[in-house]
Design a protein around this motif. Structure first.
Motif, PDB file in Angstrom:
ATOM      1  N   SER A 242      -0.718 -12.166  -3.930  1.00  0.00           N
ATOM      2  CA  SER A 242      -0.064 -11.650  -5.185  1.00  0.00           C
ATOM      3  C   SER A 242      -0.382 -12.478  -6.234  1.00  0.00           C
ATOM      4  CB  SER A 242       1.472 -11.508  -4.967  1.00  0.00           C
ATOM      5  OG  SER A 242       2.034 -12.594  -4.541  1.00  0.00           O
ATOM      6  N   THR A 243       0.046 -12.317  -7.430  1.00  0.00           N
ATOM      7  CA  THR A 243       0.127 -12.949  -8.478  1.00  0.00           C
ATOM      8  C   THR A 243       1.127 -13.614  -8.812  1.00  0.00           C
ATOM      9  OG1 THR A 243      -2.106 -12.480  -9.354  1.00  0.00           O
ATOM     10  CG2 THR A 243      -0.526 -13.489 -11.137  1.00  0.00           C
TER      11      THR A 243
ATOM     12  N   ILE B 154      -9.489  -4.302 -12.031  1.00  0.00           N
ATOM     13  CA  ILE B 154      -8.374  -5.193 -12.176  1.00  0.00           C
ATOM     14  C   ILE B 154      -8.542  -6.327 -13.034  1.00  0.00           C
ATOM     15  CG2 ILE B 154      -7.049  -6.709 -10.705  1.00  0.00           C
ATOM     16  CD1 ILE B 154      -7.333  -4.781  -8.334  1.00  0.00           C
ATOM     17  N   LEU B 155      -9.727  -6.857 -12.942  1.00  0.00           N
ATOM     18  CA  LEU B 155      -9.954  -7.957 -13.586  1.00  0.00           C
ATOM     19  C   LEU B 155      -9.906  -7.684 -15.355  1.00  0.00           C
ATOM     20  CD1 LEU B 155     -13.123  -9.698 -11.749  1.00  0.00           C
ATOM     21  CD2 LEU B 155     -10.549 -10.500 -12.070  1.00  0.00           C
TER      22      LEU B 155
ATOM     23  N   HIS C 120      -6.706   5.969  -8.872  1.00  0.00           N
ATOM     24  CA  HIS C 120      -4.987   5.970  -8.112  1.00  0.00           C
ATOM     25  C   HIS C 120      -4.926   4.311  -8.088  1.00  0.00           C
ATOM     26  CE1 HIS C 120      -2.258   6.392  -4.569  1.00  0.00           C
ATOM     27  NE2 HIS C 120      -1.737   6.496  -5.505  1.00  0.00           N
ATOM     28  N   VAL C 121      -3.815   3.989  -8.582  1.00  0.00           N
ATOM     29  CA  VAL C 121      -3.513   2.730  -8.819  1.00  0.00           C
ATOM     30  C   VAL C 121      -2.110   2.387  -8.035  1.00  0.00           C
ATOM     31  CG1 VAL C 121      -2.653   0.849 -10.364  1.00  0.00           C
ATOM     32  CG2 VAL C 121      -4.650   2.213 -10.748  1.00  0.00           C
TER      33      VAL C 121
ATOM     34  N   THR D  68       1.230  -7.421  -7.236  1.00  0.00           N
ATOM     35  CA  THR D  68       0.197  -7.145  -6.450  1.00  0.00           C
ATOM     36  C   THR D  68      -0.542  -5.737  -7.125  1.00  0.00           C
ATOM     37  OG1 THR D  68       0.710  -8.329  -4.513  1.00  0.00           O
ATOM     38  CG2 THR D  68      -0.704  -6.899  -4.368  1.00  0.00           C
ATOM     39  N   LEU D  69      -1.546  -5.639  -7.453  1.00  0.00           N
ATOM     40  CA  LEU D  69      -2.270  -4.261  -8.000  1.00  0.00           C
ATOM     41  C   LEU D  69      -3.359  -3.864  -6.971  1.00  0.00           C
ATOM     42  CD1 LEU D  69      -1.950  -2.799 -10.511  1.00  0.00           C
ATOM     43  CD2 LEU D  69      -3.959  -4.053 -11.504  1.00  0.00           C
ATOM     44  N   ALA D  70      -3.377  -2.517  -6.596  1.00  0.00           N
ATOM     45  CA  ALA D  70      -4.174  -1.992  -5.901  1.00  0.00           C
ATOM     46  C   ALA D  70      -5.026  -0.750  -6.611  1.00  0.00           C
ATOM     47  CB  ALA D  70      -3.838  -1.445  -4.450  1.00  0.00           C
TER      48      ALA D  70
END
Length: 210
Positions: free
Chosen positions: A56-57, A36-37, A83-84, A24-26
């Motif tokens: 999530s993926t 993200i894409l 910020h990731v 899961t990415l934020a």
């Protein structure tokens, strides 16, 4: 002289042995979807099966492919300067969602994965969960302590925190250390999961709050 019976070779595929991950990415920026894409499109997903859900993926594949993909996705998003945070869970073995025959060792041997440095500084909070069903022989802390001791020799900054171990350094080495504990424990334990929350480009001055 009796007949020599060869030891069976365990040949389960990653999917058959339940080797996979959830990511899961934020991205804390208004154009988070584009970041993200873009990171997903640029990453090499060769050898992986991916399935994106609401939360999530899911990724299924061999350890080197999983680690390469997660490293590239997270590093790619972080190069936006935003910020990731990434939440990553790796799981291997059975019982679990899959049902499979176990090898004689109870686990599945795999080599520790080496990742190329990313140049991206990351902070992670990491936990390892060896899930051995045989209560008579289970020694969860043995594998956890061994993984932490190995992390301390990796070149990362390593600190004990409440319920987690804090890792700080290049993103690739952080992921490599996380995966190494998971892989090595999985050589003798039938089901092992590991979980990490990774922070990059945190605006906090105090890195402990990353």
């Amino acid at each position: 002289m009796g007949t020599i019976i060869p030891t069976p070779i365990f040949t389960a595929t990653p999917a058959e042995f339940g080797i996979g991950a959830r990511l899961t990415l934020a991205v804390m920026r208004d154009d988070y979807a584009a970041v993200i894409l873009g990171a997903l499109k640029a990453a090499d997903s060769t050898g992986l099966t991916t399935q994106t859900g609401v939360v999530s993926t899911y990724l299924s594949g061999a350890e080197p492919d999983l680690l390469r993909y997660v490293s590239q996705v997270v590093a790619g998003a972080s190069r936006s300067g935003a910020h990731v945070t990434a939440t990553v869970q790796f799981s291997r073995g059975c019982p679990g969602e899959v049902t499979c025959a176990l090898p004689p060792t109870g686990g599945l041997f795999a080599e520790v994965v080496d990742l190329a440095p990313t140049g991206v500084h990351a902070v992670a909070e990491w936990a390892l969960y060896p899930l051995e069903d045989d209560a008579g022989s289970a020694d969860h802390m043995r594998d956890i302590y061994a993984a932490i001791d190995s992390a301390k020799t990796s070149g990362l900054a390593v600190h004990s925190e409440h319920f987690v171990t804090r890792l700080e350094g290049d993103l690739a080495l952080v992921l490599q250390v996380i995966a190494a504990g998971w892989i090595v424990a999985g050589r003798t334990v039938q089901h092992v999961a590991t979980h990490a929350t990774i922070s990059i480009n945190s605006p906090s001055v105090n890195s402990n709050a990353s």
